[in-house]
Scaffold this motif. Structure first.
Motif, mmCIF file in Angstrom:
data_model
loop_
_atom_site.group_PDB
_atom_site.id
_atom_site.type_symbol
_atom_site.label_atom_id
_atom_site.label_comp_id
_atom_site.label_asym_id
_atom_site.label_seq_id
_atom_site.Cartn_x
_atom_site.Cartn_y
_atom_site.Cartn_z
ATOM 1 N N VAL A 43 -6.501 14.759 -0.884
ATOM 2 C CA VAL A 43 -5.544 15.621 -1.574
ATOM 3 C C VAL A 43 -5.920 17.094 -1.406
ATOM 4 C CG1 VAL A 43 -4.670 16.280 -3.864
ATOM 5 C CG2 VAL A 43 -4.827 13.868 -3.228
ATOM 6 N N TYR A 87 -0.596 11.352 1.424
ATOM 7 C CA TYR A 87 -0.414 12.546 0.592
ATOM 8 C C TYR A 87 0.383 13.606 1.343
ATOM 9 C CZ TYR A 87 -1.187 16.480 -2.461
ATOM 10 O OH TYR A 87 -0.979 17.551 -3.287
ATOM 11 N N LYS A 141 0.175 12.666 -5.630
ATOM 12 C CA LYS A 141 -1.191 12.162 -5.782
ATOM 13 C C LYS A 141 -1.212 10.640 -5.780
ATOM 14 C CE LYS A 141 -2.144 16.185 -8.531
ATOM 15 N NZ LYS A 141 -2.297 16.690 -9.894
#
Length: 162
Positions: free
Chosen positions: A46, A89, A95
């Motif tokens: 992320v 992602y 998320k």
């Protein structure tokens, strides 16, 4: 300056993943579950993107292997999980998609890739049905830890992706 910040962030995540493997693990079928590795994979995917996440997973797997905290199976599980978490992602910008990518990458693809590695390098005759449950339990537990952590911080300010 951006490269320094990227390398420092990667080094910190490697340290967390390596030390976390020593302190937080549990038996899961024929393998050990290392949820910190999977949490680091999701967070790195992320914050940094798929390529740095794979590099972090590789270095953590290498250090765990060299320190006697893991086996060759850490490589396919960690690296495929980090790659899919980063790709998912980037594709969906959620998320939760990174969490799903980690579970699919580690629990399915990593488990499938571990069968020939275990056979050739470790002399194990365990089949795919032995690895999938262990890898899924490990990746789900770590991915939920990462989801909790990511829900508590504002990731948008931390993202180092280009």
């Amino acid at each position: 300056m951006k490269n320094t910040k990227l390398l420092t962030t990667m080094a910190v995540l490697v340290a967390i993943g390596t030390l976390g493997a020593q302190f937080l693990w549990f038996p899961a079928g024929i393998a050990k579950a290392y949820p910190v590795q999977h949490a680091v994979n999701v967070i790195a995917a992320v914050v940094l993107g798929p390529v740095p996440a794979v590099m972090i997973a590789f270095v953590i797997g290498l250090l765990r292997f060299l320190l006697g905290l893991g086996t060759f199976l850490a490589f396919p599980g960690g690296m495929f999980g980090a790659l899919l978490a980063g790709i998912f992602y980037r594709m969906f910008e959620r998320k939760s998609s990174a969490v799903i990518g980690e579970v699919l990458g580690t629990g399915v693809i990593g488990a499938l890739a571990s069968v020939p590695i275990a056979h050739v390098l470790m002399g194990s005759s365990a089949g795919v049905f032995a690895f999938v449950p262990s890898f899924v339990v490990s990746s789900v537990s770590g991915a939920f830890i990462a989801a909790f952590i990511l829900s508590r911080v504002k990731v948008e300010n931390m993202i180092l992706q280009p």
